[in-house]
Design a protein around this motif. Sequence first.
Motif, PDB file in Angstrom:
ATOM      1  N   ASN A 192       0.853  -0.842  -0.109  1.00 12.01           N
ATOM      2  CA  ASN A 192      -0.247   0.497  -0.003  1.00 12.01           C
ATOM      3  C   ASN A 192       0.876   1.271   0.788  1.00 12.01           C
ATOM      4  N   VAL A 193       0.510   1.803  -0.337  1.00 11.37           N
ATOM      5  CA  VAL A 193       1.394   3.448  -0.996  1.00 11.37           C
ATOM      6  C   VAL A 193       0.350   4.691  -1.293  1.00 11.37           C
ATOM      7  N   PRO A 194       0.469   5.502  -0.485  1.00  9.53           N
ATOM      8  CA  PRO A 194       0.054   6.919  -1.386  1.00  9.53           C
ATOM      9  C   PRO A 194       0.294   7.627  -2.324  1.00  9.53           C
ATOM     10  N   LEU A 195      -0.706   7.528  -3.001  1.00  6.48           N
ATOM     11  CA  LEU A 195      -0.365   9.113  -4.640  1.00  6.48           C
ATOM     12  C   LEU A 195      -0.316  10.130  -3.319  1.00  6.48           C
TER      13      LEU A 195
ATOM     14  N   LEU B 295      -8.476   6.143  -8.864  1.00  5.95           N
ATOM     15  CA  LEU B 295      -7.532   5.660  -7.918  1.00  5.95           C
ATOM     16  C   LEU B 295      -6.972   7.098  -6.714  1.00  5.95           C
ATOM     17  N   ASP B 296      -7.585   6.627  -5.233  1.00  5.06           N
ATOM     18  CA  ASP B 296      -7.268   7.503  -4.237  1.00  5.06           C
ATOM     19  C   ASP B 296      -5.648   6.972  -3.375  1.00  5.06           C
ATOM     20  N   LYS B 297      -5.040   5.510  -3.495  1.00  3.90           N
ATOM     21  CA  LYS B 297      -3.560   5.259  -2.859  1.00  3.90           C
ATOM     22  C   LYS B 297      -3.397   3.363  -4.028  1.00  3.90           C
ATOM     23  N   VAL B 298      -2.763   3.995  -4.050  1.00  7.94           N
ATOM     24  CA  VAL B 298      -2.275   2.035  -4.331  1.00  7.94           C
ATOM     25  C   VAL B 298      -2.304   1.178  -3.416  1.00  7.94           C
TER      26      VAL B 298
END
Length: 419
Positions: free
Chosen positions: A67-70, A81-84
């Motif tokens: 999980n990675v933030p954009l 998509l708000d985050k990976v």
Amino acid sequence: MFSIASFHLSLQIHPRFSHAPNPISRLNAIKSMATATPKTAPTSFGFRDLMETLIVDVERAENRPLNVPLISPFTIASSRLDKVENVAIRVELSNGCVGWGEAPILPHVTAEDQAKAMSKAGEACELLRSCPPMALGSLLDNIGATLPGHEFASVRAGVEMALIDAAANRVGIPLWRLFGGVSNSITTDITIPIVSPAEAAELASKYRRQGFKTLKLKVGKNLKADIEVLKAIRVAFPDCLFILDANEGYKPDEAIEVLEKLHEMQVTPILFEQPVHRDNWEGLGYVTNIAKGKYGVSVAADESCRGLSDVKKIAEGKLADVINIKLAKVGVVAALEIIEAARASGLDLMIGGMVETRLAMGFAGHLAAGLGCFKFIDLDTPLLMSEDPVLGGYEVSGAVYKFTNARGHAGFLHWDNIV
């Protein structure tokens, strides 16, 4: 299923390898290549040979959420998509060599959500742990049988990446050499998602300062708004090259209207990607015919191409000019098969991705550099993230990714930190 016998990558086996007395001698020879200085000439020993000669003994295989933030929401015509929320895969061989893979999740594009991908990746990892030592090609076949079709393509791609990366580490060769050695660098475009005209202009100015030459614009949600965004970007970055990506969002007449409006602005996109719905074959052919014949614009099939049969249909019907290869859409092994078929049919190639970290993008970049056959390169999504969980890997300088002579993918995760 991918056929070793049919896949050549335009490589010929060098006598130095073809007359080696046994696989170990051949693998020792390939190791010596890993210390050579990067060159633009293709190597003689490729992925096909490794599948035939390398015996793989998997000691450990596991998967975890990635999980990675954009930096900001990634909006396209079909989803937001708000985050990976992807899945990382780690494979360790009995000799300690490790390979890394990533299964990206993009709503309405990949068939899997993260929970489903985690479950299927877990099944694949259990299979790897239980398999006896066998040839890499046979192990990849087993994975393909366990994770078949489009429904599990993203997970299949991630597991294949990890296995191939571990194998490349085992023989001490960088992936770009394994896939052909044509080049050790690529130049990517960068994507502007669906945003307001002011935001698009700000992004275009920023990317111009960073040295990007080609902007990929997400369109297809609102025709009028798309035109306003295009005008704003034209002012902010007048000499940029354009790729339009509608992600199935337009009706055929709307796609032609966009090209007409751009023509009035004296702007000619270098590519129009997936202008209509994936199943609208007649509409795709209609747009392709007018785009190329009247405006000189090539059309790419992305969502419409999810397998070898689609490539044949597109080529025979002249429904598109370009095929967009995405590993998460078909898997690594199937992608190589599609690349070969597209090239044989005279279609141009693009390589892209979902929204992936430098694990999956690095693997795709190595493949693109090694093969050297892609006219369009769209491997930018790690640049859209606010964090980079990957250590090592390729070097980034603006739009240019450079791959070193480090073995395999050369990137890795701090495994215990991503739980």
